[in-house]
Motif scaffolding. Structure first.
Motif, PDB file in Angstrom:
ATOM      1  N   MET A   1       5.039   0.170   4.681  1.00 57.53           N
ATOM      2  CA  MET A   1       5.483  -0.115   3.008  1.00 57.53           C
ATOM      3  C   MET A   1       5.962   1.055   2.284  1.00 57.53           C
ATOM      4  N   LEU A   2       7.061   0.513   1.402  1.00 59.24           N
ATOM      5  CA  LEU A   2       7.577   1.507   0.500  1.00 59.24           C
ATOM      6  C   LEU A   2       6.460   1.753  -0.818  1.00 59.24           C
ATOM      7  N   GLU A   3       6.335   2.714  -1.451  1.00 59.02           N
ATOM      8  CA  GLU A   3       5.391   3.221  -2.434  1.00 59.02           C
ATOM      9  C   GLU A   3       5.755   2.106  -3.422  1.00 59.02           C
ATOM     10  N   ALA A   4       4.828   2.177  -4.456  1.00 57.04           N
ATOM     11  CA  ALA A   4       4.803   1.247  -5.460  1.00 57.04           C
ATOM     12  C   ALA A   4       5.342  -0.207  -5.530  1.00 57.04           C
ATOM     13  N   THR A   5       5.080  -0.680  -4.213  1.00 62.28           N
ATOM     14  CA  THR A   5       5.495  -1.957  -3.846  1.00 62.28           C
ATOM     15  C   THR A   5       4.492  -3.034  -4.560  1.00 62.28           C
ATOM     16  N   CYS A   6       3.204  -2.737  -5.013  1.00 65.58           N
ATOM     17  CA  CYS A   6       2.165  -3.639  -5.192  1.00 65.58           C
ATOM     18  C   CYS A   6       1.159  -2.767  -5.958  1.00 65.58           C
ATOM     19  N   ASP A   7       0.374  -3.646  -6.840  1.00 70.74           N
ATOM     20  CA  ASP A   7      -0.657  -2.864  -7.483  1.00 70.74           C
ATOM     21  C   ASP A   7      -1.778  -2.997  -6.569  1.00 70.74           C
ATOM     22  N   ILE A   8      -2.495  -1.967  -6.488  1.00 71.33           N
ATOM     23  CA  ILE A   8      -3.720  -1.874  -5.595  1.00 71.33           C
ATOM     24  C   ILE A   8      -5.091  -2.374  -6.317  1.00 71.33           C
ATOM     25  N   ARG A   9      -5.665  -3.487  -5.566  1.00 71.30           N
ATOM     26  CA  ARG A   9      -6.721  -3.837  -5.971  1.00 71.30           C
ATOM     27  C   ARG A   9      -8.156  -2.883  -6.148  1.00 71.30           C
ATOM     28  N   ARG A  10      -9.141  -3.538  -6.456  1.00 71.20           N
ATOM     29  CA  ARG A  10     -10.432  -3.032  -6.791  1.00 71.20           C
ATOM     30  C   ARG A  10     -11.363  -3.819  -6.065  1.00 71.20           C
ATOM     31  N   GLY A  11     -12.038  -3.329  -5.296  1.00 71.31           N
ATOM     32  CA  GLY A  11     -12.891  -4.179  -4.465  1.00 71.31           C
ATOM     33  C   GLY A  11     -13.999  -4.669  -5.309  1.00 71.31           C
ATOM     34  N   SER A  12     -14.540  -6.006  -4.945  1.00 67.27           N
ATOM     35  CA  SER A  12     -15.745  -6.709  -5.918  1.00 67.27           C
ATOM     36  C   SER A  12     -16.900  -5.893  -5.595  1.00 67.27           C
TER      37      SER A  12
ATOM     38  N   LEU B   1      -2.235   3.443   0.840  1.00 67.68           N
ATOM     39  CA  LEU B   1      -3.085   2.465   0.262  1.00 67.68           C
ATOM     40  C   LEU B   1      -2.026   1.136  -0.052  1.00 67.68           C
ATOM     41  N   PHE B   2      -0.775   1.275  -0.363  1.00 68.05           N
ATOM     42  CA  PHE B   2       0.102   0.327  -0.480  1.00 68.05           C
ATOM     43  C   PHE B   2       0.034  -0.537   0.814  1.00 68.05           C
ATOM     44  N   SER B   3       0.317   0.150   2.002  1.00 68.38           N
ATOM     45  CA  SER B   3       0.188  -0.626   3.172  1.00 68.38           C
ATOM     46  C   SER B   3      -1.344  -1.497   3.414  1.00 68.38           C
ATOM     47  N   LEU B   4      -2.211  -0.859   2.866  1.00 65.44           N
ATOM     48  CA  LEU B   4      -3.361  -1.500   3.003  1.00 65.44           C
ATOM     49  C   LEU B   4      -3.541  -2.652   2.005  1.00 65.44           C
ATOM     50  N   GLU B   5      -3.062  -2.430   0.900  1.00 70.05           N
ATOM     51  CA  GLU B   5      -2.888  -3.466  -0.062  1.00 70.05           C
ATOM     52  C   GLU B   5      -2.240  -4.641   0.360  1.00 70.05           C
ATOM     53  N   GLN B   6      -1.244  -4.628   1.257  1.00 63.37           N
ATOM     54  CA  GLN B   6      -0.140  -5.261   1.669  1.00 63.37           C
ATOM     55  C   GLN B   6      -1.054  -6.268   2.655  1.00 63.37           C
ATOM     56  N   ALA B   7      -1.660  -5.626   3.835  1.00 66.34           N
ATOM     57  CA  ALA B   7      -2.583  -6.148   4.609  1.00 66.34           C
ATOM     58  C   ALA B   7      -3.580  -7.018   4.207  1.00 66.34           C
ATOM     59  N   LEU B   8      -4.126  -6.605   3.185  1.00 64.95           N
ATOM     60  CA  LEU B   8      -5.344  -7.272   2.280  1.00 64.95           C
ATOM     61  C   LEU B   8      -4.621  -8.829   2.011  1.00 64.95           C
ATOM     62  N   ARG B   9      -3.438  -8.611   1.381  1.00 64.93           N
ATOM     63  CA  ARG B   9      -2.899  -9.823   0.976  1.00 64.93           C
ATOM     64  C   ARG B   9      -2.597 -10.791   1.976  1.00 64.93           C
TER      65      ARG B   9
END
Ligand SMILES: Cc1cc2nc3c(=O)[nH]c(=O)nc-3n(C[C@H](O)[C@H](O)[C@H](O)COP(=O)(O)OP(=O)(O)OC[C@H]3O[C@@H](n4cnc5c(N)ncnc54)[C@H](O)[C@@H]3O)c2cc1C
Ligand SMILES: Cc1cc2nc3c(=O)[nH]c(=O)nc-3n(C[C@H](O)[C@H](O)[C@H](O)COP(=O)(O)OP(=O)(O)OC[C@H]3O[C@@H](n4cnc5c(N)ncnc54)[C@H](O)[C@@H]3O)c2cc1C
Ligand SMILES: Nc1ncnc2c1ncn2[C@@H]1O[C@H](COP(=O)(O)O)[C@@H](O)[C@H]1O
Lengths: 433, 367, 284
Positions: C184-195, C39-47
């Motif tokens: 990505m390393l864990e806990a590197t970003c807060d994971i979003r919630r889809g709209s 999920l941390f990698s996915l969040e980074q990709a989204l950003r």
């Protein structure tokens, strides 16, 4: 706001919501179903009994791929005092029929499977999304819902509240009141895992045969409630439930009661050596007929637990949920094909159909039972008397049988007196009628 | 992009299908046990010596040589590390010196190590399961098309001389023993502090094999712009701290969590927490310990008001000493804590902090 | 910019049960989740997509039911999902997994354009090897950036990326060329919630399903059991640590006394620590 508009939004993906969404989708309506859990069933961990009939009416071939644990061939009813158990046991080879009538299921898996069927039928199912508010127009008509996701106002002609026992949404919108503690039981349940071999040996089962145990008596410390043990493939669902009002009074905790039940000499050996994995608390509406709230209005209907549709005596809930869900859907579909608006006037047809169905008939039959069951003696005095009677009867100690009979009869009168006994019997009879 | 850079033909019936050993001729030539010696900024990572100790045992069982592989810039520290290999039991040290190896980068290190293996053919290759070791091992194993057992907790050679590497799986709920029967070398990584540090025997010597890889900096696309040592950084240094104090929901309020910080600072350690506190917004995400947070391996871990759920457990099990404070004597954390205290953490933490402070200040006066 | 994110559906480790007799994992009814690290990698990709535009393809290799995890990834905001599923993949180890995934990524490139970045999680909570990422990088010749704590800069024109990487004892700042593989390393970003809109789109989306053949895999010998050099010989439950925690006696003791004995116990078991602390306290 989401531009898109749906014919119907179903809140909740339990048996009621799924039955409703499935029926609507099959009839070609544009359906959106919202579930707050991570997946359908994730919030419904209780082991349960599935009644084939209600599901057959929705998915005739469900036996082919539904995640069923065991079909029930034996029912035990336990009357317990602290040390003894008086049991009624019915086991029949007839229950090993081609299309069994009752199954044990694990809700988490069953609801998931059910939901897949709903999606296959064409309904849009979205999980991890909590409906936070019913959106109403100036004239109070429900026109959609708002969720906890960004940009969450979605329009629909009608909203089906299948949100389960607490009925918060309806209450928040002022369409109904929240069920009072006297009408709601709090049930706690654990999953006890055992190797399949062990489990089948303990309950002398073969293949997919299963056993259901319902228990009542002093285990609930005089509170109105029952306990149960259901056999799954490789686990036992063990639970106990009492009226919230009683917990409030006695200060007992549900978990404490469960521990008590589990350690009872009759239950303990069946659970020995098992690994406990899940622990869940859930409410059961038990107010019966008299507690049923207003079920429909302009742009909304209530189905399942949200409408207090549970037959506490027979522990039937999911089947009533499915049936009310189905009937609501059929009604909505009919109104839709007639191109009529989803107003209270037209939706009242739903209530009319329910009245004609077994749902209302059964609940009516027991309408006085909840009151009768408030009689604490049923859960304290009588189990003890019964146990005493059994002991007197079975103990061979040179006392002649006639004397034993007298002793037993006396014990009853000593405990409750003539008037007490009569009124207890009377109220039970009324409750049953 | 090509889907498969490898051209090497796979030997007959590999994989779990071929459970019995069928070493191809090509692989029969592979002998000796190697340990990759992790050298960064002039310092050898302790895990390398721990592995050297294990490697010694394996080599003796197999009756083969134990070698250390040291890579780095052509400086004294690199040569010193090679010599140090002998003190920890190596018979041979492969010394690879090149400016391009000054600081770790996957590409040049992978190239050099795979070539070494191709030339000298070890049957076993061990690396530390550190950020460096895991980064390198995966690339090397894939290039060599051989098996790799990550994060092993136990190494042994069985009757027919194959390496049996045991590792936890499914978040530690199971262990499994893994073999690489039909490929060589048999590779494994081991986490720091899992194996015991062997005694260092001064003056022990052995054979140094110098290798000149002749790397060309311009061929290496990845550049190291800078390195910020943890001690200079303000950020949480949880994963590498020697002492960690953590709090959980049992602390009940953000104010009570201050007791955790206080104790941590008196002990000169870092503070952490369980996931719910991050979700509550009491503590920042980089301080969460466990499966979806940091994995820590401190000497001392003090957990206050933490139940010890499996997802938390997997993050702290590497600690040398776990002290748990919990009001519930049946809390799962007491299943893996070494020292348990059944008490109200919100009461105990402040006095415990005082106790340590007192003891240490006494010593300050004394010294 | 096209980004591929590899996610894996894993059993929720909290729910895992081990059969007391056979020591096999009892998966029946164990809920599955997206590997938390992914999920941390996915969040980074989204950003990155939100900043630089482009699209994200999520990829998983697994059984048909892994589709649920892909759909969930779409709910977070990914644009396309590919499920690589085939009985030939059964029993893959990290080698066979990285082979299958890299083949699929190659196929994704020819179909929707080469990704500039391939993300994988740091590691899985079931396999827990952290090797599949590097394996993919190697096979596809991508520059490998593991344990990334921050993506400092991306220069699409110059095909350059600068990241901060967690190394032993410090943080490396690395610059390399695209395309690359990032974990990505864990806990590197807060994971979003889809709209709500994302959720609706995800619910309707078609998940692309590929067999080995669809992914252009011709050599099945490199897949699943046969393509796995490692052999799992034995699976067993860890011998529960015999001694439970040593409990500090508390009855009839003041908090101070209790604290005192906790400290003593610590120093008794870790003499080194006391020495270190005294050094520190003495200020050197
Ligand atoms: C311990 C126990 C044992 C039982 N045993 C049996 C049995 O053996 N046989 C039987 O037939 N019945 C049994 N029942 C009763 C049965 O479980 C219920 O009658 C049945 O689940 C009712 O279905 P439902 O769909 O109305 O409500 P639920 O099953 O409760 O479903 C409601 C759903 O709505 C969701 N939801 C709620 N609010 C929102 C919101 N705001 N937004 C989005 N989603 C929301 C919930 O997450 C939930 O998934 C038992 C109940 C308990 C507690
Ligand atoms: C996919 C997934 C990933 C997860 N990842 C992580 C992770 O990385 N890290 C993590 O920590 N969790 C993680 N969790 C959550 C984990 O399952 C637990 O829910 C969590 O660790 C519980 O945190 P806790 O112990 O602080 O709270 P609780 O479980 O509520 O425990 C509180 C404890 O404090 C005790 N207590 C109460 N009052 C006091 C007092 N006054 N003094 C002392 N003790 C007291 C109680 O007895 C109890 O044992 C994850 C869960 C999932 C599903
Ligand atoms: N079956 C799979 N499908 C997709 N991605 C995977 C799969 N297995 C592993 N990965 C990716 O590789 C990373 C490392 O996995 P592992 O090597 O098992 O620790 C995971 O975080 C995923 O991103």
């Amino acid at each position: 706001m989401i531009e898109e508009r749906f014919d119907c939004i179903v809140v909740g993906a339990g048996p009621a919501g799924n039955a409703c969404a499935l029926t609507l989708a099959e009839r070609g309506l544009k359906v959106l179903q919202l579930e707050r859990g991570e997946y359908p069933g994730s919030k419904n961990v209780q082991g349960a009994i599935l009644y084939a009939d209600a599901l057959e009416k929705l998915i005739p071939d469900f036996r082919e791929d539904a995640p069923l644990e065991r079909h029930v061939i034996e029912q035990r009813i336990w009357m317990m005092d602290d040390r003894s158990t008086t049991a009624m046991q019915y086991r029949s080879e007839d229950f090993n029929e081609e299309k069994p009538n009752r199954y044990t299921i694990i809700r988490a898996q069953f609801d998931k499977w059910f939901s897949k069927r709903v999606q296959a039928a064409g309904a849009l199912v979205i999980c991890e999304t909590t409906v936070t508010e019913l959106v109403q127009n100036d004239s109070g008509r429900v026109i959609g819902v708002r969720t906890d996701r960004a940009g969450g106002f979605i329009r629909a002609d009608v909203v089906v509240l299948a949100e389960g026992v607490n009925g918060l949404l309806g209450a928040r919108a002022g369409l109904r009141c929240v069920p009072p503690p006297k009408t709601v039981a709090l049930a706690v349940k654990e999953m006890h895992f055992l190797p399949q071999e062990t489990l089948e040996a303990r309950f002398n089962l073969k293949g997919d045969e299963g056993v259901v145990i319902e228990a009542a008596g002093t285990i609930t410390k005089g509170m109105t409630g029952t306990a149960f043990i259901y056999t799954n493939k490789e686990s036992l669902a063990v639970g106990i439930g009492c009226l919230i009002s009683d917990f409030a009074q006695t200060g007992e905790t549900p978990y404490g009661l469960l521990e008590r039940f589990k350690s009872h000499p009759s239950a303990a050996p069946l659970l020995a050596g098992s690994e406990v994995k899940e622990y869940a608390a859930h409410m059961i509406p038990e107010g019966g007929y008299k507690a049923i709230p207003q079920l429909f209005g302009d742009g909304w209907v209530i189905v399942g637990d949200a409408g207090q549709f549970v037959n506490a005596v027979h522990r039937e809930g999911s089947n009533l949920a499915m049936t009310t869900g189905r009937i609501a859907a059929e009604t909505i579909a009919q109104i839709k094909t007639r191109r009529d608006p989803m107003t209270a006037e037209h939706l009242s047809l739903y209530k009319k159909r329910l009245d004609e169905s077994f749902v209302m008939k059964d609940l009516k039959k027991y309408k006085n039972l909840p009151h009768a069951l408030e009689n604490k003696h049923l859960f304290t005095t009588y189990p003890q008397l019964l146990s005493g009677a059994m002991q007197t009867w079975f103990r061979v100690d040179g006392v002649d049988k006639k004397a034993k009979e007298n002793e037993i009869v006396k014990s009853f009168f000593r405990a409750r007196r003539f008037t007490g006994l009569v009124s207890d019997m009377f109220s039970m009879a009324r409750g049953w009628r | 992009m090509s889907s498969d850079t490898s051209t090497k033909s796979a030997p007959p019936s590999g994989g779990r299908a071929g459970m019995k050993k069928e070493l191809s001729e090509e692989f029969k030539a592979y002998k000796h046990v190697w340990v990759f010696v992790e050298l960064e900024r002039g310092e050898v990572h302790p895990v390398s010596w721990e592995l050297m100790g294990e490697g010694r045992k394996l080599a003796d069982k197999l009756g083969v040589e134990l070698a250390g592989v040291v890579m780095g810039a052509p400086v004294d520290a690199t040569k010193a590390a090679a010599a140090e290999c002998f003190c920890y039991g190596a018979d041979v040290a492969y010394l690879v010196e090149d400016e391009a190896l000054a600081s770790y980068r996957n590409d040049p290190y992978t190239r050099v190590l795979t070539e070494l293996v191709g030339t000298y053919k070890p049957e076993i290759l061990l690396l530390g399961a550190t950020t460096l070791g895991r980064d390198l091992a995966g690339a090397v194993a894939t290039t060599l098309l051989t098996g790799l057992t990550a994060d092993s907790t136990e190494l042994a050679v069985d009757a027919d001389g194959s390496l049996a590497a045991t590792r936890p799986t499914f978040g530690g709920s199971l262990l499994c023993t893994i073999y690489t029967l039909n490929y060589r070398p048999q590779m494994a990584t081991v986490r720091p502090r899992v194996m015991a540090m062997p005694a260092r025997s001064e003056g022990r010597i052995g054979r140094v094999v110098e290798v000149k890889p002749g790397l060309v900096e311009d061929d290496i696309v990845t550049k190291v712009l800078s390195f910020l040592p943890d001690r200079d950084s303000s950020k949480s240094n949880l994963a590498f701290a020697d002492i960690v104090v953590a709090g959980g929901q049992g602390l009940q309020s953000l104010d009570n969590f201050q007791h955790v910080k206080a104790l941590a600072s008196v002990l000169g350690g870092e503070y952490g927490c369980s996931r719910p506190l991050v979700q509550k917004g009491w503590v920042t995400a980089d301080r969460q310990i466990g499966q979806t947070g940091k994995t820590i391996r401190p000497k001392l871990y003090i957990a206050a008001g933490i139940s010890g759920a499996i997802q938390h457990r997997v993050g702290v099990e590497g600690a040398d000493l776990i002290v748990a404070i919990n009001t519930d004597k049946n809390a799962p954390i007491f299943d893996f804590a070494h020292v348990g205290l059944v008490a109200d953490a919100t009461r105990i933490l402040p006095v415990l902090t005082e106790a340590f402070r007192a003891r240490l200040s006494v010593n300050r006066l004394a010294s | 910019m096209h980004i591929v994110v590899c996610i894996k559906q894993v059993p929720d480790s909290a729910q895992i049960r081990v059969h007391p007799v056979t020591n096999t994992i009892m998966r029946q009814g164990v809920p599955t989740i997206i590997n938390p690290y992914d999920l941390f990698s996915l969040e980074q990709a989204l950003r990155l997509r939100d900043q630089h535009g482009g699209e994200i393809t999520v990829l998983t290799m697994g059984p048909p039911m892994a589709e649920d995890s892909l759909r969930k990834a779409l709910t977070f905001g990914a644009d396309r999902a590919v499920l690589l599923t085939d009985r030939y993949f059964a029993g893959s180890d990290t080698m066979a997994t990285s082979f299958a995934l890299s083949s699929a990524i190659a196929r994704i490139s020819t179909t929707w354009g080469s990704p500039k970045i391939v993300f994988t999680g740091k590691q899985t909570i079931d396999g827990d090897t952290a090797q599949v990422g590097p394996g993919i990088a190697r096979r596809l010749g991508l520059n490998q950036l593991t344990y990334v704590s921050r993506i400092a800069d991306i220069d699409l024109a110059g095909d350059q990326i600068t990241v901060e990487r967690r190394a032993e004892g410090g943080v490396q700042t690395l610059r390399t060329k695209l395309p690359c593989l990032v974990t990505m390393l864990e806990a590197t970003c807060d994971i979003r919630r889809g709209s709500m809109a994302d959720a609706l789109r995800a619910a309707r989306a078609e998940v692309v399903k590929w067999s080995a053949a669809d992914a252009g895999i011709t050599d099945l010998g490199k897949c699943g059991l046969r393509g796995s050099p490692t052999v799992v010989k034995r699976v067993f439950a860890p011998s529960a640590r015999s001694e439970k925690a040593h409990f500090i006696e508390i009855t009839g003791k003041s908090n101070e006394a209790v604290a005192e004995s906790v400290m003593e116990e610590v120093f008794l078991r870790l003499p080194a620590i006391e020495a270190d602390l005294q050094k520190m306290a003495a200020g050197y």
